[in-house]
Enzyme design. Structure first.
Site, PDB file in Angstrom:
ATOM      1  N   VAL A  71      -7.311 -10.653  22.551  1.00 49.20           N
ATOM      2  CA  VAL A  71      -6.123  -9.805  22.756  1.00 49.20           C
ATOM      3  C   VAL A  71      -6.186  -8.516  21.931  1.00 49.20           C
ATOM      4  O   VAL A  71      -5.386  -7.612  22.140  1.00 49.20           O
ATOM      5  CB  VAL A  71      -4.814 -10.568  22.458  1.00 49.20           C
ATOM      6  N   TYR A 163       1.404  -9.863   5.987  1.00 50.38           N
ATOM      7  CA  TYR A 163       1.584 -10.755   7.143  1.00 50.38           C
ATOM      8  C   TYR A 163       3.069 -10.838   7.497  1.00 50.38           C
ATOM      9  O   TYR A 163       3.453 -10.699   8.671  1.00 50.38           O
ATOM     10  CB  TYR A 163       1.026 -12.136   6.793  1.00 50.38           C
TER      11      TYR A 163
END
Ligand SMILES: NC(=O)c1ccc[n+]([C@@H]2O[C@H](COP(=O)([O-])OP(=O)(O)OC[C@H]3O[C@@H](n4cnc5c(N)ncnc54)[C@H](O)[C@@H]3O)[C@@H](O)[C@H]2O)c1
Length: 280
Positions: A71, A163
């Site tokens: 992706v 993150y």
């Protein structure tokens, strides 16, 4: 209000693209969507995982195809668009599920390369894949997008703030996209998982938290147990289907209550709630 004719086939005949649909949360979503009649397009970087899920779905009488795509690649995602739209002419449901917290890098040791890696695997592809399928979704009368991010995007995560920032951005992308495209028939919602047993987060590994026994889970999560990919998939089904036709722009923590618990733990030893690690 749209009628729901068959509660057992909530996605009957709908084309559903699931990224990272070969294992863990994405695998459970692929399987459950297929059980509900969706034509599932499994997008995977791992061909074995994709083949396993697609094989199981077909063996159970469902419909699925595997697409070997990273992706993070523009060219790969463009091929995916051609394959899905070429076959069906439309897409009804998109689940953006790929993400990874590894490697955890202490912020003071992080650098441009590690920030870029977190961006690329947790956020950038949501933009890339959503943009590619949004036009066809609108052209065919609308659809539903479900972004799987993390409860770490909904609270502070001291271990990896970069993150956490990417996951928070994914949640806010969800909200903002929903506000922009609801009038064109597209609903957008998010899921923030926590404590869910998958190949990525293996709580059952030898020496892991499971070895500490059930008492640990009772003190850890308000619902008192480990989460399973199916726990996430059921919420994804709700958000993808007409069950949630008046819901858009929301992010649901699917976390066994850890966000609600806000740092409080039940101490079986003390017989009460504590907010300190010693259990005192
Ligand atoms: N499991 C948890 O408790 C938990 C907690 C918080 C957030 N999440 C999030 O949930 C999502 C799913 O996590 P999971 O635990 O099921 O992980 P997982 O690793 O079990 O599943 C992810 C799948 O994505 C595939 N994948 C990875 N990189 C890819 C790429 N570049 N292109 C295409 N496919 C790719 C993997 O092969 C794998 O099958 C992730 O976004 C993760 O950050 C999970």
């Amino acid at each position: 209000m749209p009628a729901i004719d068959d509660w057992h086939r909530l996605l009957d005949g709908q084309v559903a693209v699931v990224t990272g649909g070969g294992s863990g949360i994405g695998g459970a979503i692929s399987r459950l969507f297929a059980e509900h009649g969706a034509l599932v397009e499994v997008v995977e970087i791992d061909s074995e995982r994709a083949s396993l899920v697609v094989g199981d779905i077909k063996a159970n009488g469902g419909t699925a195809r595997a697409h070997l795509v990273d992706v993070r690649s523009d060219a790969g995602v463009e091929d995916l668009r051609s394959e899905v739209i070429g076959e069906h002419g439309r897409v009804d449901v998109l689940v953006n599920n790929v993400g990874d917290h590894r490697p955890l890098v202490r912020f003071e040791d992080s650098d441009t390369e590690s920030w870029q890696a977190m961006y690329s695997i947790n956020l950038e592809h949501l933009f890339r894949i959503t943009r590619i399928f949004l036009g066809p979704m609108i052209d065919s009368g609308g659809g539903s997008i479900v972004n799987v991010h993390s409860v770490e995007g909904m609270r502070g995560f001291p271990g990896e703030p970069v993150y956490a920032a990417m996951k928070a951005a994914a949640a806010h992308f969800t909200t903002s996209l929903a506000a922009g495209y609801g009038r064109k028939g597209v609903r957008v919602n998010g899921i923030g998982p926590d404590l869910t047993q998958t190949p990525l987060v293996d709580y059952l590994a030898p020496g892991g938290p499971a070895d500490a026994g059930d008492e640990l889970w009772k003190s850890w999560a308000p619902v008192g147990r480990l989460g399973w990919p199916a726990d996430q998939a059921r919420v994804a089904l709700f958000l993808a289907s007409d069950l949630s036709s008046f819901v858009t722009g929301h992010n649901v923590p699917v976390d066994g209550g850890t966000l609600a618990g806000g740092g409080w733990f039940f101490s079986p030893g003390a017989g009460r709630f504590v907010n300190r690690p010693t259990g005192l």
